[in-house]
Design an enzyme around this catalytic site. Sequence first.
Site, PDB file in Angstrom:
ATOM      1  N   ASP A   1      42.254  33.382  40.040  1.00  0.00           N
ATOM      2  CA  ASP A   1      42.564  33.350  38.612  1.00  0.00           C
ATOM      3  C   ASP A   1      43.551  34.395  38.122  1.00  0.00           C
ATOM      4  OD1 ASP A   1      40.256  32.018  39.243  1.00  0.00           O
ATOM      5  OD2 ASP A   1      39.119  32.751  37.547  1.00  0.00           O
TER       6      ASP A   1
ATOM      7  N   GLU B   1      30.190  38.897  45.404  1.00  0.00           N
ATOM      8  CA  GLU B   1      31.312  37.982  45.160  1.00  0.00           C
ATOM      9  C   GLU B   1      32.577  38.521  45.834  1.00  0.00           C
ATOM     10  OE1 GLU B   1      31.926  37.557  40.968  1.00  0.00           O
ATOM     11  OE2 GLU B   1      33.412  35.947  41.172  1.00  0.00           O
TER      12      GLU B   1
END
Length: 501
Positions: free
Chosen positions: A200, A432
């Site tokens: 992103d 993550e």
Amino acid sequence: MDSVPLIPLPHPAPGALPSPRLSPDGAGRALRHGAQQVLLGNWTGASTVPSRTLYPHQWSWDSAFVAIGLRHFSPGRARGELETLLAAQWLDGRVPHIVFNPSVPLGSYFPGPDFWRSGGAATGAGSPARTETSGIVQPPVHALAAWLVHEADPAGSARSGFLARVYPRLAAWHRYLTTARDLGGAGLASVVHPWESGMDNSPCWDGPLDRIEPVDPRAFRRADLAHGAADHRPTDLDYGRYVRLAADYRDHGYSDTDAPHRFAVEDPCLNALLIVSELALARIARETGADADAHERHAARLTAALVERLWDAESGMFLCRDVRDGEGGTLIRERSVAGLVPLIVPGLPGHVVAAMVATAHGERFALGRLAMVPSYDLHGESFHPSRYWRGPAWFNTNWLIERGLRLHGATEQADALRSGLFAAAGASGFAEYVDPFTGRACGARSFSWTAALTVDLLDGPDDHFPLGTPGGAPGLSVPAPRTASAAAPAVIAAEASAARR
Ligand code: 2M8
């Protein structure tokens, strides 16, 4: 997840954690158990959420990575994971990047179904009637995942008719990417939103995003900041631009001919995954009696276009092409891990593979000296060790690089990276992503693809991947893995920070 056993080896020497597949030791068993617990905990009954907190719905490429891990201990669930996602496919072939779970309260994630309005806004593009989804896509890891899932349990797959059901959907998905999304006209797919790349907030998008007028941040409410540290997440300005692009697409009915697509980029990671998935589709086609050769020919054409359009000899890696910048587009001169992911493509020229391997081991990515490869150039001006996709090390990209190194015969280097990944996954509680220098956990914990890809590297037979014979890398000389010392990451961090000044 608190019960995950931690393995305190943030920067292991190569081979420090032997492959449990080869020698089933206690550390490997504990790691596998912890990873499986994460996946079981994130299972909702039909699919797996990336994280119970930050990402409470089904995400597209996450589910493909999850299926690759699940196949080792629950192949039926792995098939279900992919089929749940594909059931939300649109009639134009796109596989949406999020499939919303209707039982999750609105506002738990932004932008939610009330923003995307797939049911109302997108009927022209054929959004599903009964399922709410986003309107953008993510990298096509799905055919690769489907093939690997099939191979893990061919009898169960055949009994359930899995390949015959998924083949037409996967073929339509690839067709969508290479027709409606061939915005550069050379055969490669373009992303029309940074979220579509899966990376992103990569510095690669800063230039193209500069042209986009941000929406006022008071016009929306971010849910991510309730779960993630603000200085690790994208800024409000980034979000303002993400929202503008997504709203423009939505307001044009998600039509790729009508939408202005002021952001359009050919990304080497997405296109490399498309090529590998096209090769997987050839395998699937052969099993189901469809035209396998057509997919192989398509993969070869895409490989040629990837090199022609995105290879940059000077950087020794692939770059993104901004399709909206000038005639034919312009290469974006930012080095991100997306440009090393094409290592997974079997048919690349030898000199391209050799240069990429050298770049990965060089000072900008420090493979072999750091436990895992960072997401962005350590020497790049925009590098940040913990901000989203602007430097931290991610497990999916490292898994892809590990697979690529192994494909091209750099076995020792792949073994060293695998050890680094095991250590970081265990020590971080399956985070993550991690700070590439310290291994410090960032973002969500108990993150699904971290767990799934750990299981895959623990259990996956190496010969189930690749999907082709490497084009041959005659000049491939790979640096021997160095013996990492505890001081190395600190030294690299200091050197990189001096280089950025
Ligand atoms: C991240 O992206 C989402 C938007 O799709 C977000 O930031 O809210 C990315 O890391 C993406 O690659 C990933 O698929 C998603 C869910 O894990 O999170």
